[in-house]
Design a protein around this motif. Sequence first.
Motif, PDB file in Angstrom:
ATOM      1  N   ASP A   1       0.849  -1.234   0.135  1.00  0.00           N
ATOM      2  CA  ASP A   1      -0.143  -0.024  -0.177  1.00  0.00           C
ATOM      3  C   ASP A   1       0.809   0.972  -0.083  1.00  0.00           C
ATOM      4  OD1 ASP A   1      -2.381  -1.578   0.106  1.00  0.00           O
ATOM      5  OD2 ASP A   1      -2.077  -1.727   2.272  1.00  0.00           O
TER       6      ASP A   1
ATOM      7  N   ARG B   1      -7.549   2.759   6.002  1.00  0.00           N
ATOM      8  CA  ARG B   1      -7.139   2.896   4.613  1.00  0.00           C
ATOM      9  C   ARG B   1      -8.302   2.279   3.767  1.00  0.00           C
ATOM     10  NH1 ARG B   1      -3.620  -0.709   3.515  1.00  0.00           N
ATOM     11  NH2 ARG B   1      -3.607  -1.674   5.669  1.00  0.00           N
ATOM     12  N   GLN B   2      -8.991   1.173   4.063  1.00  0.00           N
ATOM     13  CA  GLN B   2     -10.084   0.492   3.201  1.00  0.00           C
ATOM     14  C   GLN B   2     -11.088   1.407   2.911  1.00  0.00           C
ATOM     15  OE1 GLN B   2     -10.915  -3.498   4.364  1.00  0.00           O
ATOM     16  NE2 GLN B   2     -11.664  -3.853   2.291  1.00  0.00           N
TER      17      GLN B   2
ATOM     18  N   HIS C   1      -5.321   0.697  -0.442  1.00  0.00           N
ATOM     19  CA  HIS C   1      -5.669  -0.406   0.041  1.00  0.00           C
ATOM     20  C   HIS C   1      -5.739  -1.642  -1.192  1.00  0.00           C
ATOM     21  CE1 HIS C   1      -7.403  -3.508   2.399  1.00  0.00           C
ATOM     22  NE2 HIS C   1      -6.889  -3.013   3.520  1.00  0.00           N
TER      23      HIS C   1
ATOM     24  N   SER D   1      -7.182  -4.319  -1.675  1.00  0.00           N
ATOM     25  CA  SER D   1      -8.258  -4.661  -1.862  1.00  0.00           C
ATOM     26  C   SER D   1      -9.230  -4.114  -2.875  1.00  0.00           C
ATOM     27  CB  SER D   1      -8.992  -5.191  -0.553  1.00  0.00           C
ATOM     28  OG  SER D   1      -9.558  -3.794  -0.234  1.00  0.00           O
TER      29      SER D   1
END
Length: 310
Positions: free
Chosen positions: A36, A100-101, A134, A136
Motif C-alpha cells: 500500500d 485505509r480501506q 488498500h 483490496s
Amino acid sequence: MVLVSGLRKNVGDTTFYMHSYATTEYTWANIAGKKDLGFNIFQMFLQQLSDDPQVLIFVVSLITNVLVFINLYKYSKLFEISIYVYITSGMFLTSMNGVRQFLAAAIIFAATKYIFNGDWKRYMLVVILAAQVHQSALILIPIYFIVRRKAWSWSTTALLSLAILIVIGFNQFSSVLFSVLDSSQYGEYKNFSEGGANILRVVVNGIPILLAYLGRHKLRSLFPKSDYIVNMCLLGFVFMIISTQNWIFARFIFYFGLYIPLLMSWIVHLFVKRERKLIYYSILFFYFIYYFYENVISLMMNYQSDYIKF
C-alpha cells in the motif's frame, strides 16, 4: 461529522494508525517495497506538516467524508435521507474502522459517474489509485463489468445463487480462497476466527434491495441509471450473506455499502404520494432503532476524543 470523525482517538484500528504514525519515520528508504505504497507516501508528506497523529486521522476523515458527501449530494433524491442512512446504517462508524480501506472505498465511490457514463478507462485509473491505499480495491476492476448490466437479469439470480452455494459449502470455499491468498498480505485472514456477521445486518442490507425490486419499474423510470446502484447494493448483500460464515468478508461491504444510502433516498418516491410521508418517517424510526441496537447494545461503542467532551 468531519470533526467528530477526525478528532476521535479510538474506534476500531484508529489507535493502531495513530501509534504507527507517531513511532514511524516515513521516508523513501523506509517505505520502498512495502505494501500500500500510496498511503505510506501520503503519511510521509503529512509528517512534513506535523508529527501529531491526530492530524493523520483528521485529514483522512476530511478526505473520506467529503468525497462521500459530494457523491451523495450529486445522486440522491433526498440528500438528508442519504446522510441519515449513511450514519444509522453504520457506514459512518465504519469509516472510522478500517481507515485505509474506507478511504479507498470513498475514492472509488467518487468515481460513480464513470460507471454511469460507461467510462471504464477512467474508472480503472481511479481503482488503481485507490489500490495504492488498500490493495483490496482491485476487486472493483471485474465488478465494473458485472454492475454495468440491467438489474434483476439472469446475473442477479446467479449472484444470489452463488452466495447461497458459498454459504452451504463455506469450508471448501474458504480453503480454496485462502490457499490462493496465502502468499499475499491477506493470507493471515485464514486464521481469522471471530465468527460470522450478525444476521440482522444481512436483513437490514436486504430490505432496501427488496423494496427496489418491488418498485423496479418505477425506479427505472425515475432514475434510469439506478440499475447500477441496485447492482452495487446486490453485490454488497452477497458479501453480507457470505460474511455470516466469517466476519472478515463483511470488509468488502466498504465498497458497496455506500450505495445503500443512495438507494434509500429513491425508495421513498417509489410509493404513491399519500404514503411517502409514512415511509419517510418509517425510515427515520427503524434505522434509528437498528443503529441504537447495533452500536449501543450490541457493540457497546464508546467514542473517545481529547477535543470533544460530553
